[in-house]
Design an enzyme around this catalytic site. Structure first.
Site, PDB file in Angstrom:
ATOM      1  N   SER A   1      43.314  35.503  36.593  1.00 58.34           N
ATOM      2  CA  SER A   1      43.187  34.803  37.874  1.00 58.34           C
ATOM      3  C   SER A   1      42.545  35.565  39.015  1.00 58.34           C
ATOM      4  O   SER A   1      42.261  34.970  40.060  1.00 58.34           O
ATOM      5  CB  SER A   1      44.555  34.305  38.333  1.00 58.34           C
ATOM      6  OG  SER A   1      44.854  33.111  37.670  1.00 58.34           O
TER       7      SER A   1
ATOM      8  N   SER B   1      43.204  31.336  39.063  1.00 54.38           N
ATOM      9  CA  SER B   1      43.924  30.622  40.092  1.00 54.38           C
ATOM     10  C   SER B   1      43.690  31.163  41.503  1.00 54.38           C
ATOM     11  O   SER B   1      43.987  30.469  42.471  1.00 54.38           O
ATOM     12  CB  SER B   1      45.416  30.644  39.795  1.00 54.38           C
ATOM     13  OG  SER B   1      45.913  31.977  39.863  1.00 54.38           O
TER      14      SER B   1
ATOM     15  N   LYS C   1      46.530  35.660  48.975  1.00 48.37           N
ATOM     16  CA  LYS C   1      46.840  34.505  48.116  1.00 48.37           C
ATOM     17  C   LYS C   1      48.231  33.985  48.454  1.00 48.37           C
ATOM     18  O   LYS C   1      49.161  34.787  48.669  1.00 48.37           O
ATOM     19  CB  LYS C   1      46.757  34.948  46.652  1.00 48.37           C
ATOM     20  CG  LYS C   1      46.880  33.823  45.629  1.00 48.37           C
ATOM     21  CD  LYS C   1      46.690  34.383  44.210  1.00 48.37           C
ATOM     22  CE  LYS C   1      46.772  33.310  43.142  1.00 48.37           C
ATOM     23  NZ  LYS C   1      46.552  33.861  41.771  1.00 48.37           N
TER      24      LYS C   1
HETATM   25  N1  GLN Z   1      44.108  30.522  33.711  1.00 47.77           N
HETATM   26  C1  GLN Z   1      45.284  31.203  33.274  1.00 47.77           C
HETATM   27  C2  GLN Z   1      46.456  30.261  33.333  1.00 47.77           C
HETATM   28  O1  GLN Z   1      46.259  29.147  33.643  1.00 47.77           O
HETATM   29  C3  GLN Z   1      45.518  32.435  34.088  1.00 47.77           C
HETATM   30  C4  GLN Z   1      46.244  32.224  35.350  1.00 47.77           C
HETATM   31  C5  GLN Z   1      46.548  33.488  36.104  1.00 47.77           C
HETATM   32  O2  GLN Z   1      46.033  34.560  35.795  1.00 47.77           O
HETATM   33  N2  GLN Z   1      47.441  33.372  37.068  1.00 47.77           N
HETATM   34  O3  GLN Z   1      47.559  30.618  33.079  1.00 47.77           O
END
Ligand code: GLN
Length: 485
Positions: A178, A154, A79
């Site tokens: 994410s 994400s 990532k």
């Molecule tokens: N969807 C969550 C957010 O927008 C989680 C994001 C993540 O785990 N990096 O913060």
């Protein structure tokens, strides 16, 4: 044998170790497929062709010297919020365009030492803020089960890459879901270890009390094997627990017989799509037939999770993202004096979602509001931890959908950030409580994958992986692949 790219990580490693294929052949097979297929899915931001081929030679030298480990020669995608020495790391943000870290994150250093081969960097929501990968400043990533749909986020690029066989395994980060949510939407396995078991050194910080690196893989065994490589104490991360790496020794010794599974009512409410709920219930019925003891429980704090998270995560983000001022990394905008330059750099460099979180977080931490928001959120967090701890006194594992919906259409939710955030309620508790969590595919609703989430008590990573492995053996759809060329 099918083509190399169809194989799981441990199968690739076995062929490499027995010298049926060379590390270079393996790496080249993935690079060729990325070249052909990734223009459709957009999972990579950077493909490091040269670096990957060089790393494959290093891996081959391990094999030739008889020093191959369980994943030597296996390619991996990373990532793009995880620092890679000499390879651009942008967090999918314009503010870090062109930033090339002078060091490797600990997880990267460790997988290199184990002979894994980085293929490149995958797309994400900008600074990992989002659940569809659509806030990336660079490109859209598409779901391999239906290219009109989002891969989740994400870590959407990592999930799409593994699902579309553009990497056998990948690394992601999980602050509020994410890793698990995109794994669920793409029909693969995603594992978030207990907070502190995997070093965050070199992960660009989002919410430091929540962030955790972990793997996305095509099956539980691959996820466990790479976890063993990347976890364990790291003196470079002050929140790293003084524990050995996650062990895979007893991975296959778990059983569903007598396994006490708690199912929180709050994760099957109105907000959960009926098709998803039915698919998860059917999977739980399979586990019950295998001998699991499954009971409904109530964890009322789940309903406060999203609100709590969306105070704490932005508060920590507003502080962490203060360092991006155009002075040391990334492009710098023109402006009047030092303050003007910083203002313009941040105004032009950050996207809308990131800016809104910085503002919310700064507000929640400001004098007069700190007690009303941040402090209250921390109190709810403690309450939630207590509630979950009580359940783990009586149960081995908590099961639920990973996401209350299947993959949604690209563009369907990104104009409504609140609606998208409300979908995070199944994954957020594991971050607020530091618990390990895993998502595995348990079936399909209207042709789209549905993830089963299993949560374990903090530090029970090995046991959670054991249960997940046992569940995977019982669930017929767990490792089904998307219908792609
Ligand atoms: N969807 C969550 C957010 O927008 C989680 C994001 C993540 O785990 N990096 O913060």
């Amino acid at each position: 044998m099918g083509s190399i790219t169809e194989l799981s990580a441990f199968e690739i490693a076995r062929l490499v170790a027995s010298k049926e294929v060379s590390c270079r052949e393996v790496t080249q097979a993935f690079l060729d497929r990325i070249d052909k297929v990734d223009p459709t899915y957009g999972s990579y931001l950077t493909v490091d062709q040269e670096g990957a081929l060089a790393a494959s030679e290093v891996a081959q030298s391990f094999v030739d010297r008889g020093e191959a480990g369980p994943l030597t020669g296996v390619p991996i995608a990373v990532k793009d919020n995880i620092s890679t020495d000499g390879v651009e790391t942008t967090c999918a943000s314009k503010i870090l365009k062109g930033y090339v870290p002078p060091f490797d994150a600990t997880v990267v250093e460790r997988f290199k030492q184990a002979g894994l081969v980085s293929l490149g960097k995958t797309n994400l929501d900008e600074f990992a803020m989002g659940a569809s990968t659509e806030t990336s400043a660079y490109k859209l990533t598409r779901n391999p089960w239906d290219p009109e749909r989002a891969p989740g986020g994400s870590s959407g690029g990592s999930a799409a890459a593994v699902s579309a066989e553009l990497a056998p395994i990948a690394l992601g980060s999980d602050t509020g879901g994410s890793i698990r949510q995109p794994a669920s939407l793409c029909g693969i396995v995603g594992f978030k270890p207990t907070y502190g078991r995997c070093s965050r050194y070199g992960l660009v910080a989002f919410g430091s009390s929540l962030d955790q690196i972990g793997p996305l893989a095509r099956n539980v065994e691959d996820a466990a094997l790479i976890s063993e490589v990347i976890t364990g104490h790291d003196p470079m991360d002050s929140t790293s627990l003084n524990l050995p790496p996650i062990s895979t020794r007893d991975l296959k010794k778990g059983s569903l017989k007598g396994l006490r599974i708690a199912v929180p009512r709050e994760m099957f409410g109105e907000a959960t799509n009926p098709g998803v709920a039915a698919t998860v219930q059917a999977a739980l019925d399979v586990l019950r037939r295998e001998g699991a003891d499954i009971r409904e429980v109530s964890l009322p704090s789940i309903e406060l999770g999203v609100t709590t998270y969306y105070i704490i995560a932005p508060a920590e983000a507003s502080s962490n993202l203060g360092r991006f001022d155009g002075v040391r990394f990334g492009p710098r905008s023109e402006g009047k004096g030092h303050i003007g330059v910083v203002e313009m750099t941040r105004a032009e460099g950050f996207g809308h979602e990131v800016k809104s979180r910085i503002m919310i977080g700064t507000y929640a931490l400001s004098a007069g509001y700190y007690d009303a928001y941040y402090l209250r959120a921390q109190q709810v967090r403690a309450l939630m931890q207590q509630e979950f701890a009580n359940v783990f006194n009586e149960f081995d594992v908590i099961a639920s959908p990973t996401s209350p919906v299947t993959a949604f259409k690209l563009g369907e939710l990104n104009h409504d950030p609140l609606a998208m955030k409300l979908l995070d309620f199944c994954t957020i508790p594991a971050n607020l409580g530091g618990m390990p969590g895993i998502s595995l595919n348990c079936g399909f609703a209207e042709g789209l994958p549905v993830g089963l989430q299993l949560l374990g008590a903090p530090l029970e990573d090995e046991k959670l992986l054991q249960y997940a492995y046992a569940a995977e053996q019982a669930l017929p759809d767990a490792t089904r692949r998307p219908p792609i060329p």
